[in-house]
Write a protein that holds these residues in place. Structure first.
Motif, PDB file in Angstrom:
ATOM      1  N   UNK A 189       0.366  -1.663  -0.162  1.00  9.04           N
ATOM      2  CA  UNK A 189      -0.221   0.003   0.280  1.00  9.04           C
ATOM      3  C   UNK A 189       1.184   1.419  -0.350  1.00  9.04           C
ATOM      4  N   UNK A 190       1.998   0.689   0.397  1.00  7.67           N
ATOM      5  CA  UNK A 190       2.860   2.644   0.840  1.00  7.67           C
ATOM      6  C   UNK A 190       3.443   2.300  -0.421  1.00  7.67           C
ATOM      7  N   UNK A 191       3.894   1.672  -1.417  1.00  9.67           N
ATOM      8  CA  UNK A 191       4.498   2.120  -2.417  1.00  9.67           C
ATOM      9  C   UNK A 191       4.482   0.467  -3.377  1.00  9.67           C
ATOM     10  N   UNK A 192       3.157   0.914  -4.281  1.00  7.57           N
ATOM     11  CA  UNK A 192       2.917  -0.632  -5.312  1.00  7.57           C
ATOM     12  C   UNK A 192       4.513  -0.420  -6.814  1.00  7.57           C
ATOM     13  N   UNK A 193       5.039  -0.049  -7.127  1.00 10.65           N
ATOM     14  CA  UNK A 193       5.772   0.284  -7.744  1.00 10.65           C
ATOM     15  C   UNK A 193       6.943  -0.526  -7.250  1.00 10.65           C
ATOM     16  N   UNK A 194       7.532  -0.347  -5.855  1.00  9.71           N
ATOM     17  CA  UNK A 194       8.832  -0.382  -5.837  1.00  9.71           C
ATOM     18  C   UNK A 194       8.198  -2.205  -5.594  1.00  9.71           C
ATOM     19  N   UNK A 195       7.323  -2.282  -4.851  1.00 14.74           N
ATOM     20  CA  UNK A 195       7.439  -3.231  -4.223  1.00 14.74           C
ATOM     21  C   UNK A 195       6.720  -4.782  -5.124  1.00 14.74           C
ATOM     22  N   UNK A 196       6.141  -4.151  -6.622  1.00 18.66           N
ATOM     23  CA  UNK A 196       6.019  -5.219  -7.479  1.00 18.66           C
ATOM     24  C   UNK A 196       7.287  -5.930  -8.277  1.00 18.66           C
ATOM     25  N   UNK A 197       8.420  -4.211  -8.567  1.00 20.60           N
ATOM     26  CA  UNK A 197       9.917  -5.027  -8.564  1.00 20.60           C
ATOM     27  C   UNK A 197      10.556  -6.044  -7.875  1.00 20.60           C
ATOM     28  N   UNK A 198       9.711  -5.479  -6.238  1.00 23.38           N
ATOM     29  CA  UNK A 198      11.262  -6.182  -5.254  1.00 23.38           C
ATOM     30  C   UNK A 198      10.400  -7.790  -5.685  1.00 23.38           C
ATOM     31  N   UNK A 199       8.782  -8.330  -5.628  1.00 19.97           N
ATOM     32  CA  UNK A 199       8.257  -9.532  -6.266  1.00 19.97           C
ATOM     33  C   UNK A 199       8.798 -10.261  -7.149  1.00 19.97           C
ATOM     34  N   UNK A 200       9.163  -9.479  -8.605  1.00 17.57           N
ATOM     35  CA  UNK A 200       9.445  -9.495  -9.029  1.00 17.57           C
ATOM     36  C   UNK A 200      10.577 -10.297  -9.556  1.00 17.57           C
ATOM     37  N   UNK A 201      11.334  -9.599  -8.893  1.00 16.99           N
ATOM     38  CA  UNK A 201      12.972 -10.146  -8.841  1.00 16.99           C
ATOM     39  C   UNK A 201      13.305 -11.107  -7.841  1.00 16.99           C
ATOM     40  N   UNK A 202      12.340 -10.871  -7.118  1.00 15.51           N
ATOM     41  CA  UNK A 202      12.696 -12.657  -5.926  1.00 15.51           C
ATOM     42  C   UNK A 202      12.091 -13.751  -6.531  1.00 15.51           C
ATOM     43  N   UNK A 203      10.755 -13.401  -7.046  1.00 18.24           N
ATOM     44  CA  UNK A 203      10.676 -14.621  -7.780  1.00 18.24           C
ATOM     45  C   UNK A 203      11.109 -14.789  -9.574  1.00 18.24           C
TER      46      UNK A 203
END
Length: 216
Positions: free
Chosen positions: A30-44
């Motif tokens: 909720x605080x930063x959708x873009x950065x979180x999605x990128x972090x999830x994508x990188x980890x995945x």
């Protein structure tokens, strides 16, 4: 995001949860959708690369660019497979690769798509510049070497510039271990910028090549 977090946990995908508990995960999203999605994508992506086995195939056997790039300027060969026979029932999956017009992974975190599809959206997405490859990817549930059903290997196509010695060697090796494989020859079309794949009577072809070689 609650459902996504639970799906990561259900599939035992710990890395994409970013080491966070459920509430922390939702807050970060909720605080930063873009950065979180990128972090999830990188980890995945890292998780998939370390865990899953991927076999990349093409549906096209006469693509001039692919023969030039992947078969060393037409000197190599193309192997043909019945990919349905490659699959291990209940363990392997296949998808056609997606080539979006913009730099976005297929279905990743799309609310309208089941999470298990979203997970593999990254795995089956490439830049549109590669679209001509017409690629299909088979994904196995573990990486490393896999045994192959001999029946899935169905054909071998010699390149326009495959040399005589390599043809002879390949016919002996393949014929000994895969007697059902059919051989073909790639030839330039006389009237168009394309390649024709011509079936071979391989014994006759090799006999003629040996005769030609022996005659200098």
């Amino acid at each position: 995001m609650t459902n996504l977090y639970h799906d990561f946990k259900k599939f035992k995908l710990e890395a994409p949860t970013l080491g966070l508990n459920r509430d922390e995960f939702i807050k970060r999203w909720n605080d930063d959708k873009v950065a979180t999605e990128k972090a999830i994508a990188k980890a995945l992506t890292a998780l998939i690369n370390d865990t899953y086995g991927i076999l990349c195939l093409s549906e096209d056997k006469d693509n001039i660019k692919m023969w030039s790039h992947y078969a060393n300027k037409h000197t190599g060969v193309v192997l043909e497979f019945d990919f349905q026979k490659i699959l291990t029932k209940g363990k392997d999956y296949y998808w056609k690769v997606n080539y979006p017009g913009v730099g976005k992974f297929l279905n990743f975190l799309d609310k309208e798509v089941p999470s298990n599809s979203s997970f593999f959206g990254q795995l089956i997405t490439k830049a549109s510049v590669w679209e001509e490859e017409n690629e299909v990817r088979i994904c196995a549930v573990h990486s490393g070497l896999h045994p192959m059903n001999p029946e899935c290997f169905t054909g071998l196509i010699f390149g326009i510039n495959t040399n005589v010695e390599e043809k002879i060697t390949l016919v002996h090796l393949v014929g000994k271990n895969y007697p059902n494989v059919k051989f073909s020859q790639a030839d330039r079309d006389e009237d168009d910028f394309k390649i024709n794949i011509v079936p071979l009577d391989v014994k006759l072809h090799i006999d003629l090549l040996i005769q030609k070689r022996n005659n200098g």
